[in-house]
Scaffold this motif. Structure first.
Motif, PDB file in Angstrom:
ATOM      1  N   THR A  80       0.831  -1.203   0.000  1.00 27.84           N
ATOM      2  CA  THR A  80       0.000   0.000   0.000  1.00 27.84           C
ATOM      3  C   THR A  80       0.866   1.252   0.000  1.00 27.84           C
ATOM      4  O   THR A  80       0.578   2.216  -0.716  1.00 27.84           O
ATOM      5  N   ILE A  81       1.935   1.238   0.777  1.00 27.66           N
ATOM      6  CA  ILE A  81       2.849   2.376   0.818  1.00 27.66           C
ATOM      7  C   ILE A  81       3.492   2.577  -0.557  1.00 27.66           C
ATOM      8  O   ILE A  81       3.558   3.701  -1.062  1.00 27.66           O
ATOM      9  N   ALA A  82       3.926   1.489  -1.174  1.00 25.66           N
ATOM     10  CA  ALA A  82       4.538   1.580  -2.506  1.00 25.66           C
ATOM     11  C   ALA A  82       3.531   2.103  -3.530  1.00 25.66           C
ATOM     12  O   ALA A  82       3.873   2.947  -4.366  1.00 25.66           O
ATOM     13  N   ASP A  83       2.293   1.633  -3.466  1.00 26.20           N
ATOM     14  CA  ASP A  83       1.263   2.109  -4.388  1.00 26.20           C
ATOM     15  C   ASP A  83       1.045   3.613  -4.242  1.00 26.20           C
ATOM     16  O   ASP A  83       0.893   4.320  -5.238  1.00 26.20           O
ATOM     17  N   GLN A  84       1.048   4.107  -3.015  1.00 27.23           N
ATOM     18  CA  GLN A  84       0.851   5.533  -2.788  1.00 27.23           C
ATOM     19  C   GLN A  84       2.025   6.344  -3.336  1.00 27.23           C
ATOM     20  O   GLN A  84       1.822   7.413  -3.915  1.00 27.23           O
ATOM     21  N   PHE A  85       3.247   5.851  -3.138  1.00 29.06           N
ATOM     22  CA  PHE A  85       4.418   6.551  -3.690  1.00 29.06           C
ATOM     23  C   PHE A  85       4.361   6.601  -5.218  1.00 29.06           C
ATOM     24  O   PHE A  85       4.663   7.632  -5.826  1.00 29.06           O
ATOM     25  N   ILE A  86       3.961   5.505  -5.830  1.00 31.61           N
ATOM     26  CA  ILE A  86       3.864   5.471  -7.290  1.00 31.61           C
ATOM     27  C   ILE A  86       2.781   6.445  -7.763  1.00 31.61           C
ATOM     28  O   ILE A  86       2.985   7.202  -8.721  1.00 31.61           O
ATOM     29  N   ALA A  87       1.633   6.458  -7.082  1.00 30.08           N
ATOM     30  CA  ALA A  87       0.548   7.373  -7.460  1.00 30.08           C
ATOM     31  C   ALA A  87       0.981   8.827  -7.303  1.00 30.08           C
ATOM     32  O   ALA A  87       0.690   9.666  -8.165  1.00 30.08           O
ATOM     33  N   LEU A  88       1.691   9.137  -6.218  1.00 30.71           N
ATOM     34  CA  LEU A  88       2.181  10.507  -6.017  1.00 30.71           C
ATOM     35  C   LEU A  88       3.173  10.893  -7.106  1.00 30.71           C
ATOM     36  O   LEU A  88       3.176  12.023  -7.586  1.00 30.71           O
ATOM     37  N   ARG A  89       4.018   9.963  -7.504  1.00 29.27           N
ATOM     38  CA  ARG A  89       5.008  10.237  -8.556  1.00 29.27           C
ATOM     39  C   ARG A  89       4.315  10.538  -9.883  1.00 29.27           C
ATOM     40  O   ARG A  89       4.662  11.482 -10.575  1.00 29.27           O
ATOM     41  N   TYR A  90       3.315   9.719 -10.234  1.00 30.58           N
ATOM     42  CA  TYR A  90       2.579   9.967 -11.475  1.00 30.58           C
ATOM     43  C   TYR A  90       1.846  11.300 -11.428  1.00 30.58           C
ATOM     44  O   TYR A  90       1.804  12.031 -12.418  1.00 30.58           O
ATOM     45  N   ASP A  91       1.266  11.624 -10.284  1.00 28.13           N
ATOM     46  CA  ASP A  91       0.570  12.901 -10.132  1.00 28.13           C
ATOM     47  C   ASP A  91       1.555  14.052 -10.280  1.00 28.13           C
ATOM     48  O   ASP A  91       1.279  15.037 -10.961  1.00 28.13           O
ATOM     49  N   TRP A  92       2.725  13.930  -9.671  1.00 26.60           N
ATOM     50  CA  TRP A  92       3.750  14.972  -9.745  1.00 26.60           C
ATOM     51  C   TRP A  92       4.222  15.153 -11.188  1.00 26.60           C
ATOM     52  O   TRP A  92       4.366  16.272 -11.670  1.00 26.60           O
ATOM     53  N   MET A  93       4.431  14.018 -11.890  1.00 28.96           N
ATOM     54  CA  MET A  93       4.879  14.081 -13.278  1.00 28.96           C
ATOM     55  C   MET A  93       3.834  14.741 -14.164  1.00 28.96           C
ATOM     56  O   MET A  93       4.157  15.539 -15.043  1.00 28.96           O
ATOM     57  N   SER A  94       2.556  14.447 -13.958  1.00 27.69           N
ATOM     58  CA  SER A  94       1.498  15.018 -14.793  1.00 27.69           C
ATOM     59  C   SER A  94       1.366  16.515 -14.552  1.00 27.69           C
ATOM     60  O   SER A  94       1.067  17.269 -15.484  1.00 27.69           O
ATOM     61  N   GLN A  95       1.606  16.977 -13.329  1.00 28.93           N
ATOM     62  CA  GLN A  95       1.543  18.407 -13.041  1.00 28.93           C
ATOM     63  C   GLN A  95       2.716  19.150 -13.666  1.00 28.93           C
ATOM     64  O   GLN A  95       2.565  20.287 -14.098  1.00 28.93           O
ATOM     65  N   ASN A  96       3.883  18.525 -13.739  1.00 27.00           N
ATOM     66  CA  ASN A  96       5.035  19.153 -14.364  1.00 27.00           C
ATOM     67  C   ASN A  96       4.867  19.273 -15.868  1.00 27.00           C
ATOM     68  O   ASN A  96       5.353  20.196 -16.479  1.00 27.00           O
ATOM     69  N   GLU A  97       4.188  18.312 -16.490  1.00 27.46           N
ATOM     70  CA  GLU A  97       3.982  18.351 -17.927  1.00 27.46           C
ATOM     71  C   GLU A  97       3.010  19.459 -18.328  1.00 27.46           C
ATOM     72  O   GLU A  97       3.117  20.008 -19.406  1.00 27.46           O
ATOM     73  N   GLN A  98       2.071  19.808 -17.432  1.00 27.46           N
ATOM     74  CA  GLN A  98       1.081  20.846 -17.722  1.00 27.46           C
ATOM     75  C   GLN A  98       1.673  22.224 -17.620  1.00 27.46           C
ATOM     76  O   GLN A  98       1.181  23.152 -18.238  1.00 27.46           O
ATOM     77  N   ALA A  99       2.713  22.407 -16.841  1.00 25.97           N
ATOM     78  CA  ALA A  99       3.282  23.730 -16.604  1.00 25.97           C
ATOM     79  C   ALA A  99       4.120  24.217 -17.772  1.00 25.97           C
ATOM     80  O   ALA A  99       4.472  23.617 -18.679  1.00 25.97           O
TER      81      ALA A  99
END
Length: 99
Positions: A80-99
């Motif tokens: 569960t911890i690993a899944d959350q880290f992966i989800a946060l990473r994808y969210d962070w990457m998607s926000q950087n691509e929009q900027a």
């Protein structure tokens, strides 16, 4: 002392894992009558002041979690911890691509 988390699967019954009780429903906020016939629902400033008077933290629940962590009985799931880290990473990457 904290043990290293390896790649081994966590199996039920091997470690002393207990469930931490969940919170029940919260009590509704009572409105107080003010002189002149107005109540707190019509005065946002009064409501904000009343809410700011107490912290929005359930100190009993915080103490239960601290005790469970200290005893080693808080249910931690490496997957569960690993899944959350992966989800946060994808969210962070998607926000950087929009900027």
């Amino acid at each position: 002392m904290v043990e290293m988390i390896g790649s081994a699967t966590v199996r039920a019954g091997i470690s002393p894992v207990t469930n931490v009780p969940r919170l029940g429903a919260t009590a509704p906020v009572a409105t107080t009558a003010k002189p002149g016939g107005t109540d707190a629902t019509k005065a946002p400033g009064a409501m904000a002041s009343a809410m700011a008077a107490t912290p929005p933290v359930d100190s009993k629940r915080v103490q239960e979690i601290k005790t469970a962590l200290a005893n080693g009985t808080f249910p931690l799931s490496p997957s569960t911890i690993a899944d959350q880290f992966i989800a946060l990473r994808y969210d962070w990457m998607s926000q950087n691509e929009q900027a």
